[in-house]
Scaffold this motif. Sequence first.
Motif, PDB file in Angstrom:
ATOM      1  N   VAL A  15      10.270  79.118  74.809  1.00  0.00           N
ATOM      2  CA  VAL A  15      11.613  78.624  74.514  1.00  0.00           C
ATOM      3  C   VAL A  15      12.527  79.845  74.488  1.00  0.00           C
ATOM      4  CG1 VAL A  15      13.047  77.350  72.859  1.00  0.00           C
ATOM      5  CG2 VAL A  15      10.612  76.790  73.086  1.00  0.00           C
ATOM      6  N   ARG A  46      17.082  77.182  75.948  1.00  0.00           N
ATOM      7  CA  ARG A  46      17.713  76.751  74.704  1.00  0.00           C
ATOM      8  C   ARG A  46      18.824  77.718  74.367  1.00  0.00           C
ATOM      9  NH1 ARG A  46      16.873  77.936  69.175  1.00  0.00           N
ATOM     10  NH2 ARG A  46      17.202  76.163  67.775  1.00  0.00           N
ATOM     11  N   THR A 115      10.850  66.719  69.458  1.00  0.00           N
ATOM     12  CA  THR A 115      10.377  67.450  68.285  1.00  0.00           C
ATOM     13  C   THR A 115       9.954  66.462  67.209  1.00  0.00           C
ATOM     14  OG1 THR A 115      11.896  69.272  68.694  1.00  0.00           O
ATOM     15  CG2 THR A 115      11.059  69.056  66.449  1.00  0.00           C
ATOM     16  N   GLY A 136       6.036  70.798  64.488  1.00  0.00           N
ATOM     17  CA  GLY A 136       6.266  71.933  63.593  1.00  0.00           C
ATOM     18  C   GLY A 136       7.274  71.501  62.542  1.00  0.00           C
ATOM     19  N   THR A 137       7.864  72.391  61.883  1.00  0.00           N
ATOM     20  CA  THR A 137       7.787  73.832  62.034  1.00  0.00           C
ATOM     21  C   THR A 137       6.473  74.323  61.429  1.00  0.00           C
ATOM     22  OG1 THR A 137      10.171  73.921  61.875  1.00  0.00           O
ATOM     23  CG2 THR A 137       9.018  75.984  61.468  1.00  0.00           C
ATOM     24  N   THR A 141      10.405  80.369  60.114  1.00  0.00           N
ATOM     25  CA  THR A 141      10.764  81.323  61.160  1.00  0.00           C
ATOM     26  C   THR A 141      12.220  81.758  61.058  1.00  0.00           C
ATOM     27  OG1 THR A 141      11.057  81.603  63.544  1.00  0.00           O
ATOM     28  CG2 THR A 141      11.120  79.339  62.716  1.00  0.00           C
ATOM     29  N   THR A 143      13.883  82.641  63.486  1.00  0.00           N
ATOM     30  CA  THR A 143      14.552  82.243  64.729  1.00  0.00           C
ATOM     31  C   THR A 143      15.364  80.965  64.563  1.00  0.00           C
ATOM     32  OG1 THR A 143      12.727  83.234  65.943  1.00  0.00           O
ATOM     33  CG2 THR A 143      14.151  81.748  67.170  1.00  0.00           C
ATOM     34  N   LYS A 144      14.840  80.057  63.728  1.00  0.00           N
ATOM     35  CA  LYS A 144      15.567  78.798  63.487  1.00  0.00           C
ATOM     36  C   LYS A 144      15.516  78.547  61.994  1.00  0.00           C
ATOM     37  CE  LYS A 144      15.182  73.874  64.932  1.00  0.00           C
ATOM     38  NZ  LYS A 144      16.505  73.379  64.769  1.00  0.00           N
ATOM     39  N   THR A 147      15.348  74.709  59.927  1.00  0.00           N
ATOM     40  CA  THR A 147      14.239  73.766  60.065  1.00  0.00           C
ATOM     41  C   THR A 147      14.000  73.070  58.730  1.00  0.00           C
ATOM     42  OG1 THR A 147      12.643  75.503  59.599  1.00  0.00           O
ATOM     43  CG2 THR A 147      13.071  75.044  61.900  1.00  0.00           C
ATOM     44  N   ILE A 176       5.103  74.672  67.290  1.00  0.00           N
ATOM     45  CA  ILE A 176       6.142  75.710  67.300  1.00  0.00           C
ATOM     46  C   ILE A 176       6.425  76.199  65.881  1.00  0.00           C
ATOM     47  CG2 ILE A 176       8.081  74.068  67.151  1.00  0.00           C
ATOM     48  CD1 ILE A 176       9.514  76.035  69.203  1.00  0.00           C
ATOM     49  N   GLY A 177       6.911  77.443  65.782  1.00  0.00           N
ATOM     50  CA  GLY A 177       7.353  77.994  64.505  1.00  0.00           C
ATOM     51  C   GLY A 177       6.579  79.220  64.091  1.00  0.00           C
ATOM     52  N   SER A 178       7.121  80.401  64.395  1.00  0.00           N
ATOM     53  CA  SER A 178       6.517  81.672  63.971  1.00  0.00           C
ATOM     54  C   SER A 178       5.099  81.869  64.507  1.00  0.00           C
ATOM     55  CB  SER A 178       6.491  81.771  62.445  1.00  0.00           C
ATOM     56  OG  SER A 178       7.349  82.802  62.036  1.00  0.00           O
ATOM     57  N   VAL A 203       6.612  79.381  71.816  1.00  0.00           N
ATOM     58  CA  VAL A 203       7.096  80.573  71.120  1.00  0.00           C
ATOM     59  C   VAL A 203       8.482  80.956  71.610  1.00  0.00           C
ATOM     60  CG1 VAL A 203       4.745  81.475  70.871  1.00  0.00           C
ATOM     61  CG2 VAL A 203       6.172  82.276  72.762  1.00  0.00           C
ATOM     62  N   VAL A 204       9.252  81.548  70.711  1.00  0.00           N
ATOM     63  CA  VAL A 204      10.519  82.163  71.088  1.00  0.00           C
ATOM     64  C   VAL A 204      10.375  83.674  70.940  1.00  0.00           C
ATOM     65  CG1 VAL A 204      12.996  82.322  70.706  1.00  0.00           C
ATOM     66  CG2 VAL A 204      11.823  80.148  70.279  1.00  0.00           C
ATOM     67  N   SER A 205      10.423  84.143  69.693  1.00  0.00           N
ATOM     68  CA  SER A 205      10.547  85.589  69.485  1.00  0.00           C
ATOM     69  C   SER A 205       9.308  86.365  69.938  1.00  0.00           C
ATOM     70  CB  SER A 205      10.865  85.892  68.020  1.00  0.00           C
ATOM     71  OG  SER A 205       9.943  85.268  67.172  1.00  0.00           O
TER      72      SER A 205
HETATM   73  N1  3NM Z   1      12.236  74.826  66.991  1.00  0.00           N
HETATM   74  P1  3NM Z   1       9.757  81.608  66.893  1.00  0.00           P
HETATM   75  S1  3NM Z   1      11.121  76.267  65.258  1.00  0.00           S
HETATM   76  C1  3NM Z   1      13.295  76.408  68.550  1.00  0.00           C
HETATM   77  O1  3NM Z   1      10.427  73.587  64.229  1.00  0.00           O
HETATM   78  C2  3NM Z   1      12.492  76.104  67.370  1.00  0.00           C
HETATM   79  O2  3NM Z   1      11.451  72.469  65.757  1.00  0.00           O
HETATM   80  C3  3NM Z   1      11.518  74.763  65.883  1.00  0.00           C
HETATM   81  O3  3NM Z   1      10.855  80.463  67.117  1.00  0.00           O
HETATM   82  C4  3NM Z   1      11.110  73.519  65.226  1.00  0.00           C
HETATM   83  O4  3NM Z   1       8.688  81.346  67.870  1.00  0.00           O
HETATM   84  C5  3NM Z   1      11.926  77.041  66.521  1.00  0.00           C
HETATM   85  O5  3NM Z   1      10.519  82.855  67.174  1.00  0.00           O
HETATM   86  C6  3NM Z   1      11.995  78.497  66.665  1.00  0.00           C
HETATM   87  O6  3NM Z   1       9.346  81.512  65.468  1.00  0.00           O
HETATM   88  C7  3NM Z   1      10.648  79.125  66.880  1.00  0.00           C
END
Ligand code: 3NM
Length: 521
Positions: A15, A46, A115, A136-137, A141, A143-144, A147, A176-178, A203-205
């Motif tokens: 993502v 995104r 989601t 998730g989450t 995280t 990043t978001k 949540t 998803i999520g950290s 994953v994002v970060s």
């Molecule tokens: N959606 P990272 S958590 C875009 O829980 C996104 O729906 C989430 O980022 C959800 O991989 C998230 O850097 C960000 O933790 C995840």
Amino acid sequence: RASLKNQVDWSLYLVTDSTAAILGDKDIVQVVEQAIQGGVTVVQYRDKHADTGAMIDVATKLHNVTQKYNVPLLINDRLDVCQAMGAEGVHIGQDDMDCTQARKLLGPDAIIGVTASSEDEARKAIEDGADYLGIGTTFATPTKTDTKHIIGTQGLQQILAACDTGTEKSVPCVAIGSINASNIQRVLHQSAYGSNRLNGVAVVSAIVAAIDSQAAAKTLSELIKSAPEKFYAAVPPNIQPVTDLKGLMAQVPSIIKSHASSSVLCHNMTNTVVQNFVANVCLATGASPIMSEIIAEAPDLAKLGGALVINMGTATPEKLNSFTAGMRAYNAVGAPVLLDPVGGGATAHRRNTVKTLLASGFFSVIKGNENEISSVAGASNVQQRGVDSGPSASTSEEKADLVKRLAQREHCIVLMTGETDYLSDGVRSVAINNGSPYLGKITGAGCALGAVIASYLAVHREDKFLAALAGMMHYEMAAERAEARQDCNGPGSFIPAFLDELYLLGQDVCSGGSGAKDMIV
Ligand code: 3NM
Ligand code: MG
């Protein structure tokens, strides 16, 4: 479009994020291309801040890249952008457009992901025709930050268990999520419900914030591919519940024998009161003990083919750092780790320590008395909506059931010690009445049993349950033999007799196979 939709590999789902905190000054299109070269299999664009025109422009550039590698591109939330530039589909959150409406607008060939953070949301999304779920989450995280539900690996497991999603079901599922290199294998492992697993992770970060996105994606991709052999073997394939106890016990003597001559490393992070006794027990059974809480040497020790014992005893913040570092090091090479949650439920501090440890890594064995096992079973990294009273187990059926359910939840071996010991890997369960009352009269008997079981796991790697059973039988039969000796007149004289018998059993295991008394399946 339709052709891509039917052959998606969901294993490593990227993502994107265009904020400076994560993307830095890198170019998002380059990041995505390199990530795909490293092993990313699905891309979601995104961007919560860009204008529509700019989004269409970036999405078009991303699509040129993803099409070159036959990787689907999905657009977060924005159906208009998807329609304008012809991406393979969209990903919609709970606050975005309804899945049914999105389907009407995009048609049957579009990939639509939803989601979900609860069973209800997952069920609804599947009913509405979602092509995959993002669940998730998993962990909080940065990043978001908005949540709503942090559900942990247990929450992932609940959704995989209850809904038509995951590898064994009809709708694919990614978490998803950290998620990053330090926890990806554990998330894949601990979220599984039986043979139903996540199809992948998002994953994002872990990729976008990395300096080298290709290397980051490659690392994650390799961890995903090597996860099964490291972790999934808690229960070997095609294992059935125990029906042939004799057959099982007949395998014990040869395992004791190979352990006795192994000199296998048994790395203990344990309290000072029991160190000397535990080290002597290790030596008597055939293992090489090392007592070390030094973080810097844990990775080197983990590579020596042994096992790690974490005895929660007095977990100061410093010790807790050692425990988590040790776990990470042993998890990284797939070596066994045993948790002895000493005094697990006694104080809020200990309950929190159990939670932290469960959330920080993967244990091959959790061993404790009834209170400790109940407290581990009650501990969860899920944000509970109601009160979470640890399950109480008074009858032997309840104890056996508690042990089995905890083994299934954590995907590990669970041993509840007591007058009767309950051992389970979630499929096979046995209750054993061996041992000696003197084991309750000397210090460190439980800790030493943990060390013995851990080193057995390191020797007999193909079946952890059988290894744990052999370690237990070695220990308990030796205790019985020590108690029966002429020179054993109480706890004091029991200790040297016990050390002798632990040693002698390893040298001479042919004396009629197992000495198992009253084993119940
Ligand atoms: N959606 P990272 S958590 C875009 O829980 C996104 O729906 C989430 O980022 C959800 O991989 C998230 O850097 C960000 O933790 C995840
Ligand atoms: Mg959204």
